[in-house]
Motif scaffolding. Structure first.
Motif, PDB file in Angstrom:
ATOM      1  N   LYS A  62       0.614  -1.233  -0.080  1.00  0.00           N
ATOM      2  CA  LYS A  62      -0.151   0.160   0.107  1.00  0.00           C
ATOM      3  C   LYS A  62       0.826   1.395   0.012  1.00  0.00           C
ATOM      4  CE  LYS A  62      -3.281  -2.031   2.967  1.00  0.00           C
ATOM      5  NZ  LYS A  62      -3.552  -1.950   4.443  1.00  0.00           N
ATOM      6  N   GLU A  63       1.838   1.387   0.448  1.00  0.00           N
ATOM      7  CA  GLU A  63       2.566   2.368   0.884  1.00  0.00           C
ATOM      8  C   GLU A  63       3.642   2.983  -0.013  1.00  0.00           C
ATOM      9  OE1 GLU A  63       2.077   1.409   5.645  1.00  0.00           O
ATOM     10  OE2 GLU A  63       3.881   1.846   4.842  1.00  0.00           O
ATOM     11  N   MET A  64       4.043   2.343  -1.194  1.00  0.00           N
ATOM     12  CA  MET A  64       5.308   2.748  -1.907  1.00  0.00           C
ATOM     13  C   MET A  64       4.661   3.973  -3.098  1.00  0.00           C
ATOM     14  SD  MET A  64       7.988  -0.063  -2.247  1.00  0.00           S
ATOM     15  CE  MET A  64       7.232  -1.023  -3.746  1.00  0.00           C
ATOM     16  N   TYR A 110      10.084   7.392   2.134  1.00  0.00           N
ATOM     17  CA  TYR A 110       8.622   7.970   1.492  1.00  0.00           C
ATOM     18  C   TYR A 110       7.756   6.796   1.764  1.00  0.00           C
ATOM     19  CZ  TYR A 110      11.367  11.770  -0.184  1.00  0.00           C
ATOM     20  OH  TYR A 110      12.460  12.883  -0.006  1.00  0.00           O
ATOM     21  N   ARG A 111       6.598   7.103   2.419  1.00  0.00           N
ATOM     22  CA  ARG A 111       5.530   6.163   2.417  1.00  0.00           C
ATOM     23  C   ARG A 111       4.211   6.663   2.266  1.00  0.00           C
ATOM     24  NH1 ARG A 111       7.653   2.180   7.555  1.00  0.00           N
ATOM     25  NH2 ARG A 111       9.724   2.002   6.726  1.00  0.00           N
ATOM     26  N   TYR A 112       3.348   5.942   1.411  1.00  0.00           N
ATOM     27  CA  TYR A 112       2.049   6.620   1.329  1.00  0.00           C
ATOM     28  C   TYR A 112       1.083   6.410   2.094  1.00  0.00           C
ATOM     29  CZ  TYR A 112      -1.635   8.906  -1.398  1.00  0.00           C
ATOM     30  OH  TYR A 112      -2.656   9.666  -1.865  1.00  0.00           O
ATOM     31  N   GLU A 113       0.994   6.736   3.480  1.00  0.00           N
ATOM     32  CA  GLU A 113       0.389   6.394   4.490  1.00  0.00           C
ATOM     33  C   GLU A 113      -0.848   7.428   4.837  1.00  0.00           C
ATOM     34  OE1 GLU A 113       2.070   4.022   7.471  1.00  0.00           O
ATOM     35  OE2 GLU A 113       3.867   4.858   7.283  1.00  0.00           O
ATOM     36  N   ARG A 114      -1.487   7.259   5.739  1.00  0.00           N
ATOM     37  CA  ARG A 114      -2.662   7.970   6.230  1.00  0.00           C
ATOM     38  C   ARG A 114      -1.828   9.230   6.908  1.00  0.00           C
ATOM     39  NH1 ARG A 114      -6.425   9.172   9.836  1.00  0.00           N
ATOM     40  NH2 ARG A 114      -6.153   7.167  10.804  1.00  0.00           N
ATOM     41  N   GLY A 118       3.006  11.914  14.131  1.00  0.00           N
ATOM     42  CA  GLY A 118       4.222  10.819  14.095  1.00  0.00           C
ATOM     43  C   GLY A 118       4.066   9.911  12.832  1.00  0.00           C
ATOM     44  N   ARG A 119       3.193  10.128  11.940  1.00  0.00           N
ATOM     45  CA  ARG A 119       3.089   9.369  10.763  1.00  0.00           C
ATOM     46  C   ARG A 119       2.823  10.169   9.490  1.00  0.00           C
ATOM     47  NH1 ARG A 119       2.690   4.242  10.425  1.00  0.00           N
ATOM     48  NH2 ARG A 119       1.797   3.640  12.488  1.00  0.00           N
ATOM     49  N   TYR A 120       3.953  10.458   8.569  1.00  0.00           N
ATOM     50  CA  TYR A 120       4.094  11.105   7.721  1.00  0.00           C
ATOM     51  C   TYR A 120       4.464  10.575   6.299  1.00  0.00           C
ATOM     52  CZ  TYR A 120       4.354  14.116  11.701  1.00  0.00           C
ATOM     53  OH  TYR A 120       4.148  14.801  13.143  1.00  0.00           O
ATOM     54  N   CYS A 207      -0.430  -6.821  11.676  1.00  0.00           N
ATOM     55  CA  CYS A 207      -1.594  -6.095  11.326  1.00  0.00           C
ATOM     56  C   CYS A 207      -2.098  -5.055  12.380  1.00  0.00           C
ATOM     57  CB  CYS A 207      -2.882  -6.908  10.824  1.00  0.00           C
ATOM     58  SG  CYS A 207      -4.168  -5.922  10.102  1.00  0.00           S
ATOM     59  N   LYS A 208      -2.568  -3.687  11.924  1.00  0.00           N
ATOM     60  CA  LYS A 208      -2.846  -2.722  12.950  1.00  0.00           C
ATOM     61  C   LYS A 208      -4.481  -2.640  13.283  1.00  0.00           C
ATOM     62  CE  LYS A 208       1.307  -1.254  13.023  1.00  0.00           C
ATOM     63  NZ  LYS A 208       2.134  -1.497  11.702  1.00  0.00           N
ATOM     64  N   GLN A 209      -5.169  -3.507  12.373  1.00  0.00           N
ATOM     65  CA  GLN A 209      -6.352  -3.476  12.862  1.00  0.00           C
ATOM     66  C   GLN A 209      -6.908  -4.176  14.101  1.00  0.00           C
ATOM     67  OE1 GLN A 209      -8.900  -2.643  10.195  1.00  0.00           O
ATOM     68  NE2 GLN A 209      -7.197  -1.751   8.908  1.00  0.00           N
TER      69      GLN A 209
HETATM   70 MG    MG Z   1       4.564   1.218   9.070  1.00  0.00          MG
END
Ligand code: MG
Ligand code: ATP
Length: 414
Positions: A62-64, A110-114, A118-120, A207-209
């Motif tokens: 998901k994040e690249m 670089y990560r395409y996160e929400r 602390g999360r960019y 998993c973070k869910q």
């Molecule tokens: Mg992560």
């Protein structure tokens, strides 16, 4: 107006002051352990990351930031540092045939996160990698170096959590046990994890869910599936940490978000950053160099995130105020000319400061002196030039002193 990209930040003062303090402390620490810097390009071929981090990981799924360049090549902005370090290690073998290399890096990832606290989408990581040594003391040394760094910048309330992911065969055996636990609970898992059951069941543990965390909580532990060699390795890592007086907690739920780890896996966890609990992590990755086309080479490393460390330092009340030794306020043309030269002399003595050239009103200039953290303010006008002495104000004690112009310097601006 054009604004910055969502999830990407400008690093401005005073944050940049804390930032530099963190970077300097890291560089100081790794230098004491004999690690040298390696800088790699921020762009790499996409395959470098898919092959190392793993197809079924959050990062690759998901994040690249992946795109095609004008030549039709698939490129990716690096989401982490280790893969590039390994590529550089393979491409540039040490000339003397020594397979041991002790490297560190510092740069943007670089990560395409929400985006959230602390999360960019652009963030900075620094980390270290030790190539060529399989011994458990090497794992312990890396953990100790990271702890040493955290102490160096005065970070408190961070716990080193360690685990062992065993060897390949241990993980194969464990996967079966884990699948047994997961089967029949599919309906409680998120869509990604349902898929991960066939692609890479270990990922369910990361998993973070919420639902998946609950299912994972009751799963058998990988630490109970270690073979004798991985088990002995883990014991020696702990023994070495004990000998060094490094505190740690064994947490059998740590699996890390990347596929390349074996044996030691560790994380630095805090309860002071809300949802973002990890300030850093690492582990051993003995198969990765060979997997990416190099000679079989054991390795272990770790990485930490600058933004979360800054948040922690601020949370602890760390001061990041600017500070300068002097601020000179010239009144009139002759004074301005003299002050420029005075500034040059003070700087050559190693002092830092600002000479006002704006000619703004005195009241405003005293405000500026405070804003820039000047320890002394020196007012110089025609009269001061004629008398060869100026009023020097200690901004903290508010005391004023008359000092001969030639004597203003390191010994008087203490
Ligand atoms: Mg992560
Ligand atoms: P998380 O579990 O919080 O997503 P992670 O396991 O993906 O973290 P790593 O890949 O281990 O993180 O990266 C090492 C460190 O880099 C993290 O501990 C964190 O400090 C930092 N980091 C990772 N992703 C981000 C991000 N999106 N923004 C800011 N810092 C990050």
């Amino acid at each position: 107006m054009i604004s910055r990209i969502r999830g990407m930040n400008d690093i401005l003062p005073p944050d940049s002051i804390l930032w530099n303090r963190i970077e300097a402390a890291f560089r100081r620490t790794v230098a004491r352990y004999g690690f040298y810097e390696v800088k790699t390009p921020i762009l790499e071929e996409t395959a470098l990351f898919t092959r190392s981090i793993g197809d079924a990981t959050e990062i690759v799924e998901k994040e690249m930031y992946t795109f095609e360049d004008k030549g039709g090549h698939s490129l990716t902005l690096r989401p982490e540092g280790t893969a590039s370090m390994v590529r550089a290690y393979i491409e540039n073998p040490e000339t003397d045939g020594d397979s041991i290399a002790r490297w560190f890096y510092f740069g943007p990832m670089y990560r395409y996160e929400r985006p959230q606290k602390g999360r960019y989408r652009e963030f900075y990581q620094f980390g270290a990698e030790a190539f060529g040594v399989a011994a458990p003391e090497q794992d312990a040394e890396m953990m100790a170096m990271a702890v040493h760094f955290l102490n160096e910048i005065g970070i408190k309330d961070v716990t080193l959590k360690i685990n062992s992911l065993g060897d390949n065969s241990d993980r194969q055996a464990y996967k079966e046990k884990l699948l047994e636990h997961l089967r029949g609970r599919e309906s409680e898992l998120c869509e990604d994890c349902k898929r991960r059951m066939t692609t890479n069941p270990l990922r369910v543990l990361d998993c973070k869910q919420e639902n998946c965390i609950a299912v994972a909580a009751g799963a058998p532990l990988i630490i109970d599936s270690l073979g004798p060699e991985a088990g002995a390795h883990f014991e020696k890592v702990k023994h070495t940490l004990d000998g060094l007086g490094i505190k740690y907690v064994v947490d059998p739920h740590i699996v890390r978000g990347l596929d390349y780890y074996n044996r030691s896996a560790f994380e630095f966890i805090t309860e002071n950053l809300g949802a973002q609990k990890a300030v850093g992590g690492g582990g051993r990755y003995d198969a990765l160099v060979e997997q990416l086309g190099g000679p079989s080479t054991p390795a272990v490393g770790f990485a930490m995130g600058v933004e979360r460390l800054i948040a922690l330092l601020k949370d602890q009340g760390a001061q990041s105020l600017p500070s300068l030794d002097f601020f000179v306020i010239p009144m009139g043309e002759a004074a301005q000319e003299y002050s420029m030269k005075l500034g040059a002399r003070l700087r050559s003595e190693g002092l830092s400061g600002e000479i006002d050239c704006s000619g703004r009103r005195l009241k405003n200039l005293f405000k500026r002196a405070e804003r820039i953290g000047a320890r002394y303010t020196i007012i110089i006008g025609d009269q001061e030039l004629a008398e060869g002495a100026a009023n020097v104000k200690n901004m903290e004690s508010k005391e004023q002193q008359r000092i001969a112009l030639d004597d203003i310097g390191r010994s008087t601006l203490k």
